[in-house]
Design a protein around this motif. Structure first.
Motif, short mmCIF file in Angstrom:
data_model
loop_
_atom_site.label_atom_id
_atom_site.label_comp_id
_atom_site.label_asym_id
_atom_site.label_seq_id
_atom_site.Cartn_x
_atom_site.Cartn_y
_atom_site.Cartn_z
N VAL A 406 18.05 -4.11 80.65
CA VAL A 406 19.30 -3.90 81.40
C VAL A 406 18.91 -3.70 82.86
N GLU A 407 19.45 -4.51 83.70
CA GLU A 407 19.05 -4.48 85.11
C GLU A 407 19.71 -3.32 85.85
N ALA A 408 19.04 -2.90 86.91
CA ALA A 408 19.56 -1.82 87.75
C ALA A 408 20.94 -2.17 88.27
N GLY A 409 21.80 -1.16 88.35
CA GLY A 409 23.15 -1.36 88.82
C GLY A 409 24.17 -1.38 87.70
N TYR A 410 23.70 -1.75 86.50
CA TYR A 410 24.60 -1.69 85.36
C TYR A 410 24.66 -0.26 84.84
N SER A 411 25.71 0.05 84.11
CA SER A 411 25.85 1.38 83.52
C SER A 411 25.60 1.32 82.02
N VAL A 412 24.98 2.36 81.52
CA VAL A 412 24.77 2.50 80.08
C VAL A 412 25.40 3.81 79.65
N GLN A 413 25.65 3.91 78.36
CA GLN A 413 26.14 5.17 77.82
C GLN A 413 24.97 6.02 77.38
N ILE A 414 25.12 7.34 77.51
CA ILE A 414 24.12 8.29 77.04
C ILE A 414 24.77 9.10 75.92
N LEU A 415 24.12 9.13 74.76
CA LEU A 415 24.64 9.84 73.60
C LEU A 415 23.75 11.01 73.27
N GLU A 416 24.33 12.21 73.11
CA GLU A 416 23.59 13.36 72.60
C GLU A 416 23.65 13.31 71.08
N ARG A 417 22.49 13.27 70.42
CA ARG A 417 22.44 13.10 68.98
C ARG A 417 23.28 14.14 68.24
N GLU A 418 23.06 15.39 68.62
CA GLU A 418 23.64 16.47 67.83
C GLU A 418 25.15 16.53 67.99
N THR A 419 25.63 16.50 69.22
CA THR A 419 27.07 16.65 69.46
C THR A 419 27.80 15.32 69.44
N ARG A 420 27.01 14.21 69.60
CA ARG A 420 27.55 12.86 69.71
C ARG A 420 28.49 12.72 70.92
N ASN A 421 28.32 13.63 71.88
CA ASN A 421 29.03 13.49 73.15
C ASN A 421 28.43 12.33 73.93
N LYS A 422 29.29 11.56 74.62
CA LYS A 422 28.83 10.41 75.39
C LYS A 422 29.22 10.55 76.85
N ARG A 423 28.38 9.98 77.70
CA ARG A 423 28.71 9.93 79.13
C ARG A 423 28.14 8.63 79.69
N TRP A 424 28.73 8.16 80.75
CA TRP A 424 28.25 6.93 81.39
C TRP A 424 27.28 7.27 82.50
N GLN A 425 26.29 6.41 82.70
CA GLN A 425 25.31 6.64 83.75
C GLN A 425 24.87 5.29 84.32
N GLU A 426 24.93 5.17 85.64
CA GLU A 426 24.50 3.92 86.28
C GLU A 426 22.99 3.92 86.44
N LEU A 427 22.35 2.80 86.12
CA LEU A 427 20.89 2.69 86.21
C LEU A 427 20.48 2.43 87.66
N ASP A 428 19.51 3.20 88.13
CA ASP A 428 19.01 2.96 89.48
C ASP A 428 17.72 2.14 89.46
N GLU A 429 17.26 1.77 88.27
CA GLU A 429 16.14 0.85 88.13
C GLU A 429 16.29 0.12 86.80
N ASP A 430 15.57 -1.01 86.66
CA ASP A 430 15.66 -1.79 85.43
C ASP A 430 15.22 -0.94 84.23
N PHE A 431 15.90 -1.16 83.13
CA PHE A 431 15.55 -0.43 81.90
C PHE A 431 15.21 -1.45 80.81
#
Length: 938
Positions: A406-431
């Protein structure tokens, strides 16, 4: 003077005797009625010196103990002990001459010879028997109470081994040949007094039924007092109990549980009236250790846990569970239950050990003294019709093979395993991520979706052509989170079918419904159609209706893979399958849908783990709970906890301190490392002994070490502590790649499946050539022109011939085999087969027909040609006549011909029967029936 090695051995022997309820005394203090069992030290025997111990049972001399210092090999002193059994002075009360019981012991090693056996032979025992048990041996009847008036030739003192010699012939009704052989070979092994025996039988070939059959005989005819049936999971214990409850005695009209008490152990109390005790091996371990089993242990997979113990904390003699508590121990899935920790349970009891497994390793064979009394693998079971074979359908996708970026500039979701809460985060470098990270630290929904969508699209066209009901499918996921994602996507992709009931997760973390209830629902009910699990249903669980096993996780262990694959091999009666999958017909094979290349990887035999870094935190904590205090295990555990400390939030730290009584992970880790410090052990031992200088005794240092370690790991004995730590450990965030789009690289049956199809076709065509002069249907089909009309009975005879071993073919299997090889020439592959399709198969195999066409389709084509011919000849039919001709056509398609008697049955009888037919066609009826029978089936 310090005690000699001989003195130390006798001190240990004294302690073992006292623990087993014996009254131990010197000659001068003898009172032979002080207890049921009295052990007299240094008893003089004229002409033979002194017996180290003379054993009295109920006031009569019954045996001797020859004591030796630790390290002495004991088989060399058996002769000396035997002399003592014959040297008792005249006039002393005794049970017999010679005395029947002889022990040799160093305190750490003990051997026992029962002189009442037909061919007495010494055996290793972990401790001494109670006097009550020896008294039972002396008073044992010559036959089991269930044998009525039948008596055995060994007189008053008949042992289990002596009764084995007179076992009645096995009743073989209801047993498969492999089961008969397994029981007979096992009984031969027991008669030969072999202490351990291994039964290897393929998954689905009836290991449990086999074991219940021989257990029943050993209780009924050999007088086995009690049998321990060990499993390694609670749900397997439930399943085993059910099979005992359903077992019908071949010797009377009773169920097993009507004739004998069977206990499934769910506490630490063994029912003394039960003849069979079903128990998890971890529960029996805890009972012998005098501990309560942690709440979270009975139903969890303990795969690999036993192998973490280089030297397990030894099981000491437990007076509440004497070594003679069981005559027979049957250990199911024994390839998992023979490592250090669990082997102690098996070796504690003075009992014959019988192992059951489908996938033995080298260590399994070694543990059972290479005494393999039955070897029955999957290939043999398939040949005998006891298992069904399988095909592999491979689904390969780009991301599954190579990962993604996933190239920098795109956003990915971050999931907490235990709570399954999600948040969006923009990548500042390639992943970038590789396939190994998939569904561990990275989830790519489109990768899962692509696999599931491909599976759905190919299911009714290639995998199971012609079906409308999704075959019962078991999907193996990597972990609980992965399983959750799969369930969600399966429900979405199957659209109107994908209800909550359609697909369910069955793991240890399933809440709301009990896992065993979900398993039973999946086993016996039409819904759910798809179950997603991690490893809960991987081994032992019997779900016969499963027709698809789908791997979305890799497996490195060959034995574990065979067990997982084995969920699909079980045979099921057609009627039973139809009640669960209404359009299934017969289960003649199952399909492995391989989405990860698991069938293409080299795998290793099961063996003890060599590197602790590969062991999960959960397994390390379980090992500690079961008494593992090895330095490398504790060090690994402390290191894991120390790493956790850097990633904890304030809320996490507070949660941990609540369940530990104020300790954080750093405190626990520090205490463990401190408890492993040798200098601290010495300092603590000095303090315990109030010593300031001088050498500290080793035993004091060892005691201090153990006490310090137990204090350090104390918080981990609380299940809530372990559950909280494990949950927080897995709380680490998962990146959800919603950007990458996957694509299918391959979706087809594997080369192995094609090779199997080719072998089937070749074997079928060879069969036809070899039997063309023996089987009526083949004789007729090979004669040109046909000398006789082919009958339904003749085709049925052919079908029965190919269904018998070693062929085990049916029309569906043969049709699919040709479709896999020559799809362009095979029509109607998605349709359901009927018996007359066998005619088309033979004609195609003989190369008489250029295409393989369902027999009804051929009949329909011939019928249309005949109708056209009639029309050209100036003959027309009314609508009612055409309706009757169509019914005649369909009957011939299914039965090859038609006779006058057939018109007395539906559908003809519903339209007036033969009388109405004569009214419609008059004198031309016989000619029409003759023409149709000859032309349509041609």
């Amino acid at each position: 003077m310090p005690p000699t090695p001989e003195d130390q051995a006798r001190e240990t022997i004294d302690a073992l005797l006292i623990a087993a309820g014996w009254h131990v005394c010197d000659v001068k203090d003898t009172n032979i009625h002080a207890a049921r069992g009295v052990a007299i030290r240094e008893f003089p025997l004229p002409g033979h010196g002194f017996a180290d111990y003379l054993l009295y049972v109920d006031g009569k001399a019954a045996g001797v103990i020859e004591a030796k210092r630790e390290g002495v090999t004991l088989t060399g002193v058996e002769i000396q002990a035997q002399k003592y059994t014959k040297g008792l002075p005249a006039g002393l009360p005794r049970v017999s001459d010679p005395l029947p019981f002889a022990y040799q012991s160093t305190g750490t090693e003990t051997r026992f010879t029962n002189g009442l056996d037909p061919q007495p032979r010494s055996r290793a025992v972990s401790a001494f028997h109670r006097a009550e048990h020896l008294a039972e041996l002396l008073d044992a009847p010559a036959s089991s109470e269930s044998m009525g008036e039948q008596r055995l030739p060994y007189g008053r003192h008949a042992t289990f081994l002596s009764r084995l010699q007179e076992m009645p012939e096995l009743k073989t009704e209801g047993l498969w040949p492999a089961q008969i052989k397994a029981i007979q070979n096992l009984e031969t092994s027991l008669k030969e007094n072999r202490p351990r025996a291994l039964i290897q039988m393929a998954t689905g070939s009836g290991k449990t039924f086999t074991s219940i059959s021989f257990i029943y005989r050993l209780i009924k005819f050999a007088g086995a007092r009690r049998v321990l049936f060990l499993v390694d999971r609670g749900n397997l214990g439930d399943q085993t109990l059910k099979e005992f409850q359903q077992y019908d005695s071949p010797y009377n009209n009773f169920k097993f549980t009507e004739e004998y008490i069977v206990q499934k152990l769910q506490s630490n109390v063994i029912d003394q009236t039960a003849r069979v005790c079903i128990c998890t091996i971890q529960r029996m371990y805890s009972i012998l250790k005098g501990k309560d089993l942690p709440d979270d242990m009975d139903d969890q997979s303990l795969e690999g846990l036993g192998s973490l113990f280089k030297q397990a904390e030894p099981i000491e003699y437990n007076p509440n569970i004497p070594i003679e508590a069981f005559d027979i121990i049957v250990t199911d899935e024994c390839h998992r239950s023979i490592y250090n920790l669990w082997a102690q349970v098996l070796e504690y009891f003075d009992a014959y050990l019988i192992g059951l497994t489908a996938t033995p390793s080298k260590q399994t064979f070694g543990f059972f003294n290479q005494n393999l009394v039955m070897e029955y693998n999957h290939e043999m079971a398939v040949a005998d019709g006891v298992n069904v074979n399988y095909d592999v359908y491979r689904i390969r996708t780009a991301i599954s093979e190579a990962g993604s970026k996933v190239e920098a500039g795109y956003s990915v979701q971050i999931l907490e395993r235990e709570t399954r809460n999600k948040r969006w985060q923009e990548l500042d470098e390639d992943f970038s991520y590789d396939p190994n990270q998939l569904d561990r630290s990275v989830t790519t929904p489109d990768q899962i979706r692509t696999i599931i969508r491909t599976f759905r699209e190919k299911l009714f066209t290639e995998i199971y052509p012609g079906r409308t009901w999704v075959p019962k499918t078991l999907i193996f996921a990597k972990d609980d989170n992965h399983a959750e994602n799969i369930v969600e996507i399966v429900r979405e992709e199957f659209g109107d079918k994908g209800s909550n009931e359609f697909c369910k997760k069955i793991t240890y973390r399933t809440s709301g419904e009990k896992p065993k209830d979900l398993i039973n629902e999946f086993r016996t009910s039409p819904m759910p159609r798809i179950a997603v699990t991690v490893d809960m249903i991987a081994t032992g669980t019997d779900i016969k209706a499963v027709e698809i096993v789908m791997f979305m996780r890799a497996v490195k262990s060959r034995s574990f893979f065979e067990q997982m694959k084995g969920r699909g091999v079980r045979v099921i009666k057609s009627d039973d399958l139809l009640s669960i999958t209404p359009d299934a017909g017969a289960k003649d094979h199952f399909v492995i849908v391989d989405a990860v290349g698991v069938c293409e990887r080299d795998m290793t035999d099961s063996r003890p783990m060599e590197q602790k870094p590969t062991v999960s935190l959960e397994r390390l904590m379980q090992a500690v709970v079961f008494g593992n205090t090895d330095g490398d295990v504790l060090t690994s555990l402390a290191g894991r906890l120390a790493r956790m400390e850097h990633r904890l939030s304030a809320d996490d730290d507070e949660r941990i301190r609540e369940v530990t009584g104020g300790l954080g992970v750093k405190d626990i880790s520090h205490n463990i490392i401190a408890a492993l410090d040798p200098d601290r052990h010495i300092a603590q031992a000095r303090a315990d002994l109030h010593m300031e200088t001088g050498p500290v005794p080793d035993e004091a240092i060892t005691a201090a070490r153990q006490r310090m370690i137990q204090e350090a790991i104390g918080p981990l004995h609380n299940p809530k502590t372990r559950e909280t730590l494990d949950a927080i450990k897995k709380k680490n965030e998962i990146i959800i790649d919603t950007v990458s789009k996957d694509q299918v690289l391959e979706s087809s049956f594997s080369a192995t499946s094609v090779d199997r199809a080719r072998a089937t076709v070749q074997s079928f065509e060879l069969f036809i050539k070899e039997h063309k002069d023996e089987i009526t249907a083949l004789q007729i089909l090979f004669s040109r022109p046909y000398r006789h009309r082919l009958t339904f009975a003749a085709v049925k005879e052919l079908a029965e011939a190919i269904e018998r071993p070693p062929y085990l073919w049916n029309e569906s299997q043969l049709w699919n085999a040709y479709a896999a090889l020559e799809s362009s020439k095979v029509k109607g592959a998605s349709g359901r087969r009927i018996l007359t399709d066998l005619v088309s198969l033979v004609r195609f195999a003989m190369h008489e027909d250029a295409e393989l066409i369902p027999f009804p389709d051929r009949v329909h084509a011939n019928f249309e040609a005949w109708m056209t011919q009639q029309q050209r000849g100036g003959r027309s039919f009314t609508d009612e006549q055409r309706q009757w001709l169509t019914m005649i056509r369909d009957h011939i398609a299914a039965n090859l011909s038609i006779d006058a008697d057939d018109f007395e049955y539906a559908p003809f009888s519903q339209h007036g029967g033969l009388g109405r037919l004569h009214q419609l066609f008059g004198d031309g009826l016989d000619q029409i029936l003759t023409e149709l029978s000859e032309i349509l089936a041609a």
